[in-house]
Write an enzyme that holds these catalytic residues in place. Sequence first.
Site, PDB file in Angstrom:
ATOM      1  N   ALA A 131       0.806  -1.230   0.000  1.00  0.00           N
ATOM      2  CA  ALA A 131       0.000   0.000   0.000  1.00  0.00           C
ATOM      3  C   ALA A 131       0.837   1.278   0.000  1.00  0.00           C
ATOM      4  CB  ALA A 131      -0.932   0.010   1.211  1.00  0.00           C
ATOM      5  N   HIS A 144      -3.568 -10.218  -4.061  1.00  0.00           N
ATOM      6  CA  HIS A 144      -4.861  -9.995  -3.399  1.00  0.00           C
ATOM      7  C   HIS A 144      -5.988  -9.781  -4.394  1.00  0.00           C
ATOM      8  CE1 HIS A 144      -2.763  -8.755   0.626  1.00  0.00           C
ATOM      9  NE2 HIS A 144      -2.518  -9.980   0.252  1.00  0.00           N
ATOM     10  N   CYS A 168     -26.869 -19.033 -10.323  1.00  0.00           N
ATOM     11  CA  CYS A 168     -26.922 -20.113  -9.321  1.00  0.00           C
ATOM     12  C   CYS A 168     -27.370 -19.654  -7.932  1.00  0.00           C
ATOM     13  CB  CYS A 168     -25.557 -20.792  -9.208  1.00  0.00           C
ATOM     14  SG  CYS A 168     -24.354 -19.863  -8.230  1.00  0.00           S
ATOM     15  N   ILE A 198       8.838   6.768  -0.824  1.00  0.00           N
ATOM     16  CA  ILE A 198       9.134   5.857  -1.928  1.00  0.00           C
ATOM     17  C   ILE A 198       9.350   6.615  -3.249  1.00  0.00           C
ATOM     18  CG2 ILE A 198       8.104   4.033  -3.349  1.00  0.00           C
ATOM     19  CD1 ILE A 198       6.844   3.145  -0.535  1.00  0.00           C
TER      20      ILE A 198
HETATM   21 ZN    ZN Z   1     -23.165 -18.379  -9.499  1.00  0.00          ZN
END
Ligand code: ZN
Length: 253
Positions: free
Chosen positions: A30, A127, A164, A245
Amino acid sequence: MTLQADLKTAQDRLAEYLAEARHAVAFTGAGLSTESGIPDFRSPGGLWTQNKPIPFEIFLAHRAARTEAWRRKFAMDAAFSSAKPGRGHLALARLIQDGQLSGIITQNIDGLHQASGVPPDALVELHGNGTYATCLDCESRYELDWVHTQFHAHGELAPDCPACGGPVKSATISFGQSMPQGEMLRASAMTRSSDLFIVIGSSLVVYPAASFPIRAKQNGARLVILNREPTELDDLADLVVRAEIGDVLAPFA
Ligand SMILES: [Zn+2]
């Protein structure tokens, strides 16, 4: 550990290491993106000290948690949609382009490495990616616009998968959610082959983030840690630079 406070000396040392390396790998967190206006959620005053993260289990169990997760996601996207790569991103993209850097493993989900021109095969997103959503049951992909429309069509309610009925989540990895297998394998391979491992803007407190620099070091790689604050692994590093940085990396762009 060598703690280098003088900017010029730190830059010279880093340039030297890069010149000597055959497979340099950067590991970013981060702290790299704060210059782009994206806050470090873990820092004091950061979003996570105000809004506790929603654990994956709770997300799965309660629609109210899913709704809150989407509310935060839309608010953040609106706030940071205009973020541009910073000096650090541009420097890393240039190093990749010049062949001085083999790859980047990132904990960030802001898409700024891609925006700075880093090709997908040189980038591992540990991530996940916040620019689309997936059904957690059948893995159907949904665009954020679709989620946004559904969310508001039902008076701010997290939508289920039309195919679904499963929960729909942004394609990022939450607290308590298992890490994506493919990305972990790619990150491990990159780490294994590295002879210079440069941590940039990560405090290395979250597992498995911290395991990568440790493994690189065990494999004989040089370890550089560039972060504003001290990290857990400073003692392991060959070079520790505690500075902004963007200031450190600007000459490499
Ligand atoms: Zn689904």
